[in-house]
Design an enzyme around this catalytic site. Structure first.
Site, PDB file in Angstrom:
ATOM      1  N   GLY A 193      -2.816   4.231  -4.382  1.00 51.62           N
ATOM      2  CA  GLY A 193      -1.128   3.185  -4.269  1.00 51.62           C
ATOM      3  C   GLY A 193      -0.428   4.340  -4.349  1.00 51.62           C
ATOM      4  N   THR A 221      -4.216  -0.826  -2.004  1.00 50.31           N
ATOM      5  CA  THR A 221      -3.897  -1.515  -2.431  1.00 50.31           C
ATOM      6  C   THR A 221      -4.002  -3.496  -2.025  1.00 50.31           C
ATOM      7  OG1 THR A 221      -2.016  -2.172  -3.838  1.00 50.31           O
ATOM      8  CG2 THR A 221      -1.306  -0.938  -2.404  1.00 50.31           C
ATOM      9  N   ILE A 222      -4.232  -3.668  -2.986  1.00 51.64           N
ATOM     10  CA  ILE A 222      -4.640  -4.851  -2.269  1.00 51.64           C
ATOM     11  C   ILE A 222      -2.951  -5.855  -2.810  1.00 51.64           C
ATOM     12  CG2 ILE A 222      -7.101  -5.353  -3.317  1.00 51.64           C
ATOM     13  CD1 ILE A 222      -5.884  -6.495  -5.697  1.00 51.64           C
ATOM     14  N   ASP A 223      -2.363  -5.203  -3.403  1.00 51.81           N
ATOM     15  CA  ASP A 223      -0.838  -5.679  -4.001  1.00 51.81           C
ATOM     16  C   ASP A 223      -0.070  -5.431  -2.267  1.00 51.81           C
ATOM     17  OD1 ASP A 223      -1.046  -6.070  -6.052  1.00 51.81           O
ATOM     18  OD2 ASP A 223       0.065  -5.040  -6.880  1.00 51.81           O
ATOM     19  N   TYR A 263     -10.035  -9.313 -11.258  1.00 53.26           N
ATOM     20  CA  TYR A 263     -10.595  -8.502 -10.554  1.00 53.26           C
ATOM     21  C   TYR A 263     -11.258  -8.969  -9.775  1.00 53.26           C
ATOM     22  CZ  TYR A 263      -8.431  -6.128 -14.194  1.00 53.26           C
ATOM     23  OH  TYR A 263      -7.579  -5.346 -15.073  1.00 53.26           O
TER      24      TYR A 263
HETATM   25  O1  F6P Z   1      -2.348  -2.511  -8.126  1.00 54.27           O
HETATM   26  C1  F6P Z   1      -3.831  -2.963  -7.965  1.00 54.27           C
HETATM   27  C2  F6P Z   1      -2.907  -4.189  -9.016  1.00 54.27           C
HETATM   28  O2  F6P Z   1      -4.268  -4.531  -8.442  1.00 54.27           O
HETATM   29  C3  F6P Z   1      -2.232  -5.054  -9.335  1.00 54.27           C
HETATM   30  O3  F6P Z   1      -2.188  -5.996  -8.612  1.00 54.27           O
HETATM   31  C4  F6P Z   1      -2.203  -5.394 -10.557  1.00 54.27           C
HETATM   32  O4  F6P Z   1      -1.215  -5.315 -11.493  1.00 54.27           O
HETATM   33  C5  F6P Z   1      -3.022  -3.935 -11.275  1.00 54.27           C
HETATM   34  O5  F6P Z   1      -3.556  -3.155 -10.096  1.00 54.27           O
HETATM   35  C6  F6P Z   1      -4.392  -4.370 -12.707  1.00 54.27           C
HETATM   36  O6  F6P Z   1      -5.433  -2.894 -12.540  1.00 54.27           O
HETATM   37  P1  F6P Z   1      -5.714  -2.043 -13.615  1.00 54.27           P
HETATM   38  O7  F6P Z   1      -6.564  -3.757 -14.571  1.00 54.27           O
HETATM   39  O8  F6P Z   1      -7.431  -1.546 -13.150  1.00 54.27           O
HETATM   40  O9  F6P Z   1      -5.079  -1.505 -14.242  1.00 54.27           O
END
Ligand code: F6P
Length: 453
Positions: free
Chosen positions: A177, A206-208, A363
């Site tokens: 990302g 990124t899924i975002d 997740y």
């Molecule tokens: O950036 C992708 C993402 O899935 C966000 O939507 C989320 O806030 C974050 O990662 C959480 O990631 P982790 O818990 O792995 O730090």
């Protein structure tokens, strides 16, 4: 005539590409061998013409695709691949297609997969990279997660670049990302400073879906499909009781793309809350008053909230992850819990009961294997990344814009942010689909922050 977004190359391309293409069933292609792309081919940034604009110089991205002349001699190339940040559906598809394109189409024999993100590339790491042979990558696309492993964390770019030198890497693919793209940009600069000729090419993951100048990141479609299952379940729960409320929290740290698209995919959502559009909880125009009215009228409600809405709640403790990103999935900072408590408190003792079911697919939306649509997309992104790197393109990512593949300079990517635009067709469609009001008590007030009271 068009104004180009800048991209960078390592230098003159003097090696004929080993690729060959079956001639298409059309005649009279303008120039070059069929299938090859030229640096002056572009993809328009804006395909809409503004009204009364007779003299607009259109902006364009460089078109991605195989080049007839390439920079690197495939027989002498060592390729490296890193996956960093959170996992995302399709990472293994990208890894597999990069390895297969390099090996089977270009004839590159040494392809190294660094373990656990940039940590494995660090010259001080004791991890031995995987050799991504055809046998090694053969089945990896059938699994979610990343075959190489990933990590978050701030890395020292000097040690990473020294890692490239240690393993003799000529082309580096960084799958990640915005944080990963920042690291890629810094590695490119450091390599240049050291006089190394390394092509650094990013594949936006990124899924975002919040990478600028990329219409869609891979994994996003899969995330939406999974999120819709959670919404469907919440809907069934809410409709099965009198005055049922289904509440679904979806990932999206800064951007509401997952929440908006999943809302639209579901058709059933009555309110969609995203960080880009401020909302108020209390007061006659607020969310809770609307919920009251909705339950009285329709006897159920389905609400989707994006995790980044937490930042509208004032006074919350801010926790950061290893990369310095705000963490929203903490006990105190989880907007799903905050909203659930607010709703429960609102109805408690009011004489108007509500039965709330809260679903957080968490997740699940990012750890499954890629859908068919994402798998196709991942394959194309990976192969375009290989073409770019072999042509000596560097400090770029491979993007997609208007369904065409592009090269975008990391300078441009890092200088911008991508968020849901509250004036866009996307947000208008959400408003039409949900029928939700603005959840504001004063329409004159303009604020960049959510005002959750
Ligand atoms: O950036 C992708 C993402 O899935 C966000 O939507 C989320 O806030 C974050 O990662 C959480 O990631 P982790 O818990 O792995 O730090």
């Amino acid at each position: 005539m068009s104004a180009r977004f800048a991209t960078r190359s390592l230098g003159e391309r003097s090696i004929r590409s080993p690729l060959s293409f079956v001639a298409p069933f059309v005649h009279g292609l303008p120039d070059g061998a069929p299938g090859f792309t030229h640096d002056d081919a572009g993809v328009l940034y804006d395909i809409e013409l503004p009204r009364h604009a007779s003299h607009v110089v259109p902006r364009a991205f460089e078109r991605a695709g195989p080049r007839e002349m390439i920079f690197f001699d495939p027989k002498k190339v060592t390729a490296g691949v890193v996956t960093a940040g959170g996992v995302c559906p399709g990472i293994n598809n990208v890894l597999r297609s990069i390895a297969v394109e390099l090996r089977h189409r270009y004839g590159v024999e040494r392809i190294l997969g660094f373990r656990y993100g940039f940590a494995g590339l660090d010259v001080r790491s004791s991890e031995i990279p995987f050799e991504l042979t055809t046998d090694v990558v053969r089945d990896i696309h059938s699994r979610g997660g990343t075959f190489l492993g990933t990590s978050r964390g701030i890395c020292d770019v000097e040690f990473l670049t020294a890692g490239l030198a240690k393993w003799g890497v000529d082309v580096l693919f960084t799958i990640g990302g915005d944080g990963t793209m920042r690291a890629a940009h810094m590695i490119d600069a450091e390599a240049r400073k050291r006089g190394m000729r390394v092509a650094v090419v990013g594949v936006p993951k990124t899924i975002d879906n919040d990478i600028p100048f990329v219409d869609k990141t891979f994994g996003f479609d899969t995330a939406i499909a999974t999120a819709r299952m959670a919404i469907d379940a919440a809907h069934a729960e809410a409709r099965s009781v009198d005055r049922g409320v289904g509440l679904v929290k979806l990932m999206g740290r800064h951007a509401g793309f997952i929440a908006t698209h999943a809302t639209l995919a579901s058709h059933d959502v009555n309110a969609c809350l995203i960080p880009e559009v401020p909302f108020e909880l209390g007061g006659p125009g607020g969310f809770l008053a609307w919920l009251d009215e909705r339950l009285a009228r329709r006897r159920h409600a389905l609400v989707v909230v994006a995790e980044g809405c937490s930042k509208g709640f004032e006074g919350l403790p801010v926790e950061l992850d290893a990369s310095g990103n705000v963490r929203f999935n903490t006990e105190a900072g989880d907007v799903g819990h905050l909203l659930r408590h607010a709703i429960e408190q609102h109805f408690e003792g009011s004489g108007r009961k509500a039965t709330l079911k809260y679903i957080d697919p968490s997740y699940m939306v990012r750890a499954l294997r890629a859908t068919a649509e994402d798998a196709i997309f991942c394959d194309a992104l990976a192969r375009h990344a290989v073409h770019a790197a072999m042509a000596g393109k560097t400090d770029i990512l491979v993007g997609r814009w208007h369904r065409r593949f592009t090269h975008v300079g990391l300078d441009d990517v890092l200088a911008h942010v991508k968020r849901v635009d509250p004036t866009s067709d996307l947000w208008c469609q959400v408003l039409e689909s949900t029928g939700q009001p603005p959840f504001r008590n004063s329409t004159s007030e303009r604020s960049e922050r959510a005002v959750v009271k």
